[in-house]
Design a protein around this motif. Structure first.
Motif, short mmCIF file in Angstrom:
data_model
loop_
_atom_site.label_atom_id
_atom_site.label_comp_id
_atom_site.label_asym_id
_atom_site.label_seq_id
_atom_site.Cartn_x
_atom_site.Cartn_y
_atom_site.Cartn_z
N VAL A 1 0.91 -1.19 0.41
CA VAL A 1 0.08 -0.19 0.13
C VAL A 1 0.56 1.19 0.19
N ARG A 2 1.95 0.82 0.90
CA ARG A 2 2.32 2.66 1.15
C ARG A 2 3.20 2.30 -0.39
N ASN A 3 4.21 1.03 -0.41
CA ASN A 3 5.16 1.37 -1.74
C ASN A 3 4.55 1.65 -3.19
N TYR A 4 3.29 1.01 -3.29
CA TYR A 4 3.10 0.82 -4.74
C TYR A 4 1.26 1.43 -5.10
N PRO A 5 0.92 2.27 -4.39
CA PRO A 5 -0.44 2.98 -4.80
C PRO A 5 -0.60 2.61 -6.39
N ALA A 6 0.28 3.12 -6.61
CA ALA A 6 -0.64 2.56 -8.57
C ALA A 6 -1.49 1.03 -8.66
N LEU A 7 -0.46 0.19 -8.17
CA LEU A 7 -0.91 -1.10 -8.40
C LEU A 7 -2.29 -1.60 -7.18
N VAL A 8 -2.18 -0.53 -5.78
CA VAL A 8 -3.17 -0.88 -5.36
C VAL A 8 -4.26 -0.30 -5.89
N TRP A 9 -4.69 1.31 -6.41
CA TRP A 9 -5.62 1.49 -7.41
C TRP A 9 -6.39 0.97 -8.61
N TRP A 10 -5.49 -0.02 -9.17
CA TRP A 10 -6.25 -0.49 -10.47
C TRP A 10 -7.01 -1.94 -10.17
N ALA A 11 -6.06 -2.05 -8.71
CA ALA A 11 -6.69 -3.54 -8.81
C ALA A 11 -8.34 -2.89 -7.90
N PHE A 12 -8.24 -2.06 -7.17
CA PHE A 12 -9.31 -1.21 -6.70
C PHE A 12 -10.14 -1.12 -7.90
N PHE A 13 -9.38 -0.43 -8.91
CA PHE A 13 -10.89 0.17 -9.73
C PHE A 13 -11.22 -1.19 -10.70
N PHE A 14 -10.62 -2.20 -10.96
CA PHE A 14 -11.08 -3.53 -11.59
C PHE A 14 -11.75 -3.93 -10.73
N ALA A 15 -11.62 -4.25 -9.25
CA ALA A 15 -12.73 -4.57 -8.49
C ALA A 15 -13.95 -4.35 -8.55
N VAL A 16 -14.34 -2.42 -8.41
CA VAL A 16 -15.09 -1.43 -8.79
C VAL A 16 -16.23 -2.80 -9.73
N SER A 17 -16.00 -3.38 -10.34
CA SER A 17 -16.58 -3.64 -11.89
C SER A 17 -17.90 -4.64 -11.14
#
Length: 513
Positions: free
Chosen positions: A36-52
């Motif tokens: 979460v701290r070092n790879y925020p972009a990875l966390v965001w795009w995982a969240f984005f696709f999970a919103v499906s």
């Protein structure tokens, strides 16, 4: 230790092994907070696709919840004993037609996701969903409404397939349980939003009492339309397409410019190269050899969900409360309470899954849900108002247990058990199985509970309690423990035909040495 050639350099096979070991070691050393701290972009795009999954959860819940809206029943039903009622046959059709579309959508998504990419898979699903939502809002007769729900169902099949597929591919092993469980969180959030929309619009005396909740789904359409052009494609898909520059760019965007992603890229290349050395994957392969067990587990966890009566307890909860004799306003509020408790349970599942693994949580959930269902059935025999409220309370308890256990773990297991080579196809099969059982349950449950049909009310708990008991016994033998395992380790255990219930104790390192 790697072998050395005469010039002192590691031989190619050893270099591959070392790359794998480095990548595996890096993943095992990470904590969720590190990611979460070092790879925020990875966390965001995982969240984005999970919103499906939010869109899927919203529609799944609104199917049953909108029946509790009197204006909807007046528009599409008839007067039975002085009350507006939708005939059981049409009620079954309203609820199962979306599952038919999802069955088709899951397979279409698998094809598009493999050929055009995960981003295009989600984009096509958004287009189908948009068309279906328009139809739901403006349909004036039953057949038009059914066709709209069918089109929307195709889009939802894309949603439910692409979410766990993308999240499982981009997530480091330490975050994989959380992101794949996050797909189920999306479903629960969708259900909560659905019940909230029903609570907000349902008391109106015009057609927007039911059109309003359908229109809320355009929020998800707008969210994806804005974000998709900027989203990151799955590096696994890009390596499969031999687009190494694209995969390198995607990994760099996910992990940041300060991360050396070459080791991660080589590890993906090695795994994909081994897959490509085999004949091109086919649907038949999902049912051959050890893949049969992997497919069985990946799809079986969703069968367990249906056997525990998820359609009855959650999708029809508000209608069920009304049939139990509770006031309409209280039924709406309890419907929101059911999904709110489910949301809390799902968030807690992130901690529980990371701490206690998969197998123990899944089996504990199955046993607990079986007991809840039997108690709901027993309380229906007690003809008192207090029993009705206690019965309603058990549906809230059920939802909390379901979401903290099998509701979340099913998506985690789907992402972990399916082989990388067949993951898109296995995910599509899981979506198809979910849809087939959704069709069966959405046909059966209205005939069980509707006043003009079986009128079983809470006694349906006995039916699903028996099914859940049988599913619990089967789960004991087939649910594996894969907490903290990389995909390489999982592949090794299945290749060596380790019994699923013993995988948690199997020592990969000792075997390799």
């Amino acid at each position: 230790m790697a072998r050395k050639s005469q010039d002192g350099l590691a031989e190619p096979d050893d270099e591959v092994a070392l790359d794998r070991l480095r990548s595996m070691k890096e993943e095992h050393q990470l904590s969720p907070w590190d990611v979460v701290r070092n790879y925020p972009a990875l966390v965001w795009w995982a969240f984005f696709f999970a919103v499906s999954a939010v869109g899927w959860g919203f529609d799944a819940q609104v199917n049953g919840a909108v029946i509790s809206v009197p204006e909807f029943r007046r528009k599409f039903g008839y007067i039975y004993e002085g009350e507006p009622t939708i005939p059981a046959a049409w009620l079954s059709a309203f609820n199962m037609i979306s599952s038919v579309g999802q069955f088709v959508g899951g397979f279409l998504c698998s094809i598009i996701a493999d050929r055009l990419g995960r981003r295009w898979g989600l984009a096509v699903g958004v287009v189908f969903s948009c068309g279906g939502i328009f139809g739901e809002i403006f349909s004036a007769v039953r057949p038009a409404f059914l066709i709209s729900k069918l089109i929307l169902g195709v889009g939802l099949g894309f949603y439910l397939t692409i979410g766990p597929l993308y999240c499982s591919e981009i997530s480091p092993v330490v975050l994989r349980g959380i992101t794949t469980a996050g797909v189920n969180l999306g479903i629960v959030v969708g259900q909560l939003l659905s019940n909230a929309a029903i609570r907000g619009f349902g008391g109106r005396n015009d057609s927007w009492a039911y059109r309003g909740p359908f229109a809320v789904q355009f929020f998800f359409i707008a969210f994806f339309a804005i974000g998709l052009p900027f989203s990151v494609e799955s590096p696994w898909y890009l390596v499969h397409r031999n687009d190494l520059d694209g995969a390198r760019h995607a990994l760099q965007r996910l992990y940041g410019r300060n991360t050396n992603i070459e080791v991660k890229l080589k590890a993906i290349q090695t795994t994909v190269a081994e897959e490509l050395a085999l004949p091109e994957s086919s649907w038949v392969e999902c049912f051959q050899g050890t893949n049969l067990i992997r497919t069985g587990i990946s799809t079986g966890v969703f069968i367990c969900q249906h056997f525990t009566g998820i359609i009855f307890v959650i999708s029809f909860s508000t209608y069920f409360f009304e049939l139990a004799g509770l006031p309409t306003s209280d039924s709406f509020s309890l419907g929101v309470g059911v999904t709110a408790c489910g949301l809390v349970g799902n968030i807690l599942s992130w901690v529980v899954i990371s701490s206690y693994g998969r197998r123990k949580i899944f089996l504990t959930g199955m046993i607990s849900l079986t007991i809840c269902l039997l108690l709901i059935g027993i309380l229906d025999v007690v003809p008192t108002n207090a029993a009705n409220w206690t019965q309603a309370s058990f549906t809230v308890v059920y939802c909390f247990i379901y979401q903290i256990t099998i509701g979340s773990v099913a998506f985690v297991l789907l992402g972990e058990v399916s082989s990388p080579r067949l993951r898109a196809k296995t995910t599509a099969l899981a979506t198809a199985v979910q849809s087939v059982f959704g069709i069966a349950m959405n046909i059966a449950v209205p005939y069980m509970v509707n006043p003009d049909a079986g009128n079983m009310r809470g006694k349906v708990g006995f039916v699903f309690g028996g099914l859940a008991l049988w599913a619990t016994v089967v789960s004991f033998f087939y649910i594996p423990e894969l907490k903290g395992r990389t995909f390489d380790e999982i592949d090794t255990m299945f290749a060596k035909r380790i019994t699923p219930r013993k995988m948690g104790r199997y020592m990969i390192d000792e075997d390799s040495s």
